[in-house]
Write a protein that holds these residues in place. Structure first.
Motif, PDB file in Angstrom:
ATOM      1  N   LEU A 124      18.581   8.406  -6.164  1.00 50.07           N
ATOM      2  CA  LEU A 124      17.827   7.270  -6.690  1.00 50.07           C
ATOM      3  C   LEU A 124      17.003   6.595  -5.597  1.00 50.07           C
ATOM      4  N   LEU A 125      17.572   6.459  -4.403  1.00 49.68           N
ATOM      5  CA  LEU A 125      16.827   5.867  -3.296  1.00 49.68           C
ATOM      6  C   LEU A 125      15.627   6.723  -2.915  1.00 49.68           C
ATOM      7  N   GLY A 126      15.808   8.055  -2.934  1.00 48.79           N
ATOM      8  CA  GLY A 126      14.696   8.953  -2.616  1.00 48.79           C
ATOM      9  C   GLY A 126      13.556   8.810  -3.606  1.00 48.79           C
ATOM     10  N   VAL A 127      13.876   8.753  -4.890  1.00 49.18           N
ATOM     11  CA  VAL A 127      12.841   8.606  -5.919  1.00 49.18           C
ATOM     12  C   VAL A 127      12.152   7.248  -5.788  1.00 49.18           C
ATOM     13  N   LEU A 128      12.936   6.186  -5.586  1.00 48.69           N
ATOM     14  CA  LEU A 128      12.359   4.850  -5.441  1.00 48.69           C
ATOM     15  C   LEU A 128      11.454   4.769  -4.215  1.00 48.69           C
ATOM     16  N   THR A 129      11.882   5.386  -3.116  1.00 52.31           N
ATOM     17  CA  THR A 129      11.106   5.335  -1.882  1.00 52.31           C
ATOM     18  C   THR A 129       9.779   6.057  -2.015  1.00 52.31           C
ATOM     19  N   ILE A 130       9.785   7.217  -2.652  1.00 51.58           N
ATOM     20  CA  ILE A 130       8.527   7.966  -2.760  1.00 51.58           C
ATOM     21  C   ILE A 130       7.570   7.294  -3.744  1.00 51.58           C
ATOM     22  N   VAL A 131       8.097   6.601  -4.752  1.00 49.04           N
ATOM     23  CA  VAL A 131       7.233   5.824  -5.655  1.00 49.04           C
ATOM     24  C   VAL A 131       6.606   4.655  -4.900  1.00 49.04           C
ATOM     25  N   MET A 132       7.381   3.971  -4.055  1.00 46.52           N
ATOM     26  CA  MET A 132       6.845   2.887  -3.246  1.00 46.52           C
ATOM     27  C   MET A 132       5.802   3.402  -2.256  1.00 46.52           C
ATOM     28  N   ALA A 133       6.054   4.575  -1.672  1.00 48.77           N
ATOM     29  CA  ALA A 133       5.080   5.166  -0.750  1.00 48.77           C
ATOM     30  C   ALA A 133       3.757   5.428  -1.451  1.00 48.77           C
ATOM     31  N   SER A 134       3.829   5.952  -2.657  1.00 53.77           N
ATOM     32  CA  SER A 134       2.609   6.208  -3.425  1.00 53.77           C
ATOM     33  C   SER A 134       1.868   4.902  -3.706  1.00 53.77           C
ATOM     34  N   PHE A 135       2.604   3.854  -4.014  1.00 55.12           N
ATOM     35  CA  PHE A 135       1.993   2.549  -4.291  1.00 55.12           C
ATOM     36  C   PHE A 135       1.255   2.033  -3.055  1.00 55.12           C
ATOM     37  N   PHE A 136       1.865   2.147  -1.879  1.00 54.51           N
ATOM     38  CA  PHE A 136       1.218   1.698  -0.641  1.00 54.51           C
ATOM     39  C   PHE A 136      -0.082   2.467  -0.381  1.00 54.51           C
ATOM     40  N   ILE A 137      -0.058   3.777  -0.592  1.00 54.13           N
ATOM     41  CA  ILE A 137      -1.243   4.591  -0.326  1.00 54.13           C
ATOM     42  C   ILE A 137      -2.361   4.270  -1.314  1.00 54.13           C
ATOM     43  N   ILE A 138      -1.999   4.074  -2.582  1.00 57.91           N
ATOM     44  CA  ILE A 138      -3.010   3.724  -3.587  1.00 57.91           C
ATOM     45  C   ILE A 138      -3.653   2.381  -3.242  1.00 57.91           C
ATOM     46  N   CYS A 139      -2.854   1.432  -2.778  1.00 57.16           N
ATOM     47  CA  CYS A 139      -3.386   0.121  -2.404  1.00 57.16           C
ATOM     48  C   CYS A 139      -4.193   0.193  -1.103  1.00 57.16           C
ATOM     49  N   ALA A 140      -3.851   1.148  -0.225  1.00 54.07           N
ATOM     50  CA  ALA A 140      -4.539   1.244   1.065  1.00 54.07           C
ATOM     51  C   ALA A 140      -5.937   1.831   0.930  1.00 54.07           C
ATOM     52  N   ALA A 141      -6.148   2.710  -0.054  1.00 58.55           N
ATOM     53  CA  ALA A 141      -7.426   3.426  -0.164  1.00 58.55           C
ATOM     54  C   ALA A 141      -8.647   2.515  -0.302  1.00 58.55           C
ATOM     55  N   PRO A 142      -8.644   1.507  -1.195  1.00 58.18           N
ATOM     56  CA  PRO A 142      -9.856   0.696  -1.351  1.00 58.18           C
ATOM     57  C   PRO A 142     -10.160  -0.189  -0.142  1.00 58.18           C
ATOM     58  N   PHE A 143      -9.127  -0.579   0.613  1.00 58.83           N
ATOM     59  CA  PHE A 143      -9.313  -1.538   1.696  1.00 58.83           C
ATOM     60  C   PHE A 143      -9.301  -0.885   3.077  1.00 58.83           C
ATOM     61  N   HIS A 146      -5.062  -0.013   7.784  1.00 53.66           N
ATOM     62  CA  HIS A 146      -4.205   0.846   8.613  1.00 53.66           C
ATOM     63  C   HIS A 146      -2.732   0.476   8.435  1.00 53.66           C
ATOM     64  N   ILE A 147      -2.463  -0.793   8.122  1.00 54.52           N
ATOM     65  CA  ILE A 147      -1.070  -1.215   7.925  1.00 54.52           C
ATOM     66  C   ILE A 147      -0.481  -0.548   6.684  1.00 54.52           C
ATOM     67  N   LEU A 148      -1.256  -0.549   5.583  1.00 53.47           N
ATOM     68  CA  LEU A 148      -0.758   0.064   4.353  1.00 53.47           C
ATOM     69  C   LEU A 148      -0.627   1.576   4.493  1.00 53.47           C
ATOM     70  N   TYR A 149      -1.570   2.218   5.195  1.00 52.41           N
ATOM     71  CA  TYR A 149      -1.471   3.666   5.416  1.00 52.41           C
ATOM     72  C   TYR A 149      -0.226   3.998   6.237  1.00 52.41           C
ATOM     73  N   LYS A 150       0.027   3.194   7.271  1.00 53.09           N
ATOM     74  CA  LYS A 150       1.219   3.442   8.092  1.00 53.09           C
ATOM     75  C   LYS A 150       2.499   3.189   7.296  1.00 53.09           C
TER      76      LYS A 150
END
Length: 233
Positions: A124-143, A146-150
Motif C-alpha cells: 500500500l505504501l508503494g502504491v501511495l508513493t508512486i501516485v504521489m510521485a506522479s502528482f508532483f511531476i504533473i504539477c512540476a511540468a507547467p511551472f 526544480h523542487i517539484l521535479y526533485k
C-alpha cells in the motif's frame, strides 16, 4: 533540447512504472498453484483425474477445478479463457497460502498473518508513493519547478525501493513462511498421490519490471531538477 529529452523519457518511464505497479497491485496472479490428487472415493469412470488450480494476489485468492493436462504447471492453465466459468474466491489481504481450513497450527498461522501484514503495508505504501510521485511531476511540468521535479524523482525512487521489498518479501513468503512442504505432507495423509505445483504468476513478474522503470524515472527527474536549478542561477 537535452532537458526536454530528459523530461520526455522520464515521463515515459514513469508512466510505464505506474502502469506496471497498478496492474501488479490490482490483479490476482502473484502466485499460481496446481493441486493434483483424488482425495475422495469417486467412480473410476468419473471423467479422468481432476486438478484444482489456485491463483492469488493482493485482493483475492481464487480456485477452480479442471482436468489434469500434460504440463500442469503451465501459465496457460490460468489464462482467462482456460478457466472454469464458475470459480470460488475469498479475500486474501491477510490470508496465508496455502491454508487448510480449520486445520492450521495457531502459532505458525499467527506468525504468517503478521508477516503478511507487513507485506500488505509495504504494498500500500508503494502504491501511495508512486501516485504521489506522479502528482508532483504533473504539477512540476507547467511551472518548470526544480523542487517539484526533485520531489517527484525522490518519490519514484522511494516507490521503487518499497516495491523491491515487496517482491523480496513475497519470495520469502512462498519459499519459507507459507510452509508448502507441511501443507503437502498433511494432504498426503488422505491422498497418497497428492502433488502440488507452485510458480510465480505474471502479476509478480510485472513488479520487478515496474521497479526498474520507477528507479530510472526517479533518477532522470532528479537530473532534470538539478539542470533546471543550474540554469535558473
Amino acid at each position: 533540447m537535452k532537458l526536454s529529452v530528459g523530461i520526455f523519457f522520464g515521463g515515459f518511464f514513469a508512466a510505464l512504472g505506474v502502469l506496471l505497479f497498478l496492474v501488479a497491485f490490482g490483479t490476482d496472479y502473484w502466485l499460481l498453484a496446481t493441486e493434483i490428487g483424488r482425495c475422495s472415493k469417486a467412480p473410476e469412470d468419473a471423467g479422468g483425474e481432476k486438478a484444482t488450480f489456485h491463483h492469488e494476489g493482493f485482493f483475492w485468492r481464487c480456485w477452480f477445478s479442471g482436468n489434469v493436462g500434460e504440463n500442469n504447471a503451465s501459465l496457460w492453465n490460468f489464462w482467462y479463457t482456460n478457466q472454469s466459468p464458475s470459480k470460488n474466491c475469498t479475500h486474501a489481504y491477510l490470508s496465508p497460502f496455502p491454508l487448510i481450513r480449520d486445520e492450521h497450527n495457531s502459532t505458525s498461522y499467527d506468525s504468517a498473518i503478521i508477516y503478511r501484514g507487513f507485506w500488505t503495508v509495504l504494498m500500500l505504501l508503494g502504491v501511495l508513493t508512486i501516485v504521489m510521485a506522479s502528482f508532483f511531476i504533473i504539477c512540476a511540468a507547467p511551472f518548470a519547478s526544480h523542487i517539484l521535479y526533485k520531489a517527484g524523482g525522490g518519490f519514484f525512487i522511494i516507490a521503487g525501493v518499497l516495491f523491491s521489498l515487496v517482491v523480496v518479501m513475497y519470495v520469502i513468503w512462498v519459499q519459507a513462511v507459507a510452509d508448502l512442504e507441511n501443507y503437502t505432507t498433511m494432504k498426503k495423509m488422505d491422498c497418497p498421490d497428492f502433488a502440488v505445483y507452485v510458480r510465480y504468476g505474471w502479476s509478480f513478474m510485472l513488479a520487478p519490471i515496474g521497479v526498474f522503470f520507477a528507479l530510472l524515472a526517479g533518477m532522470l527527474f532528479l537530473l532534470v531538477g538539478r539542470a533546471i536549478y543550474l540554469h535558473s542561477d
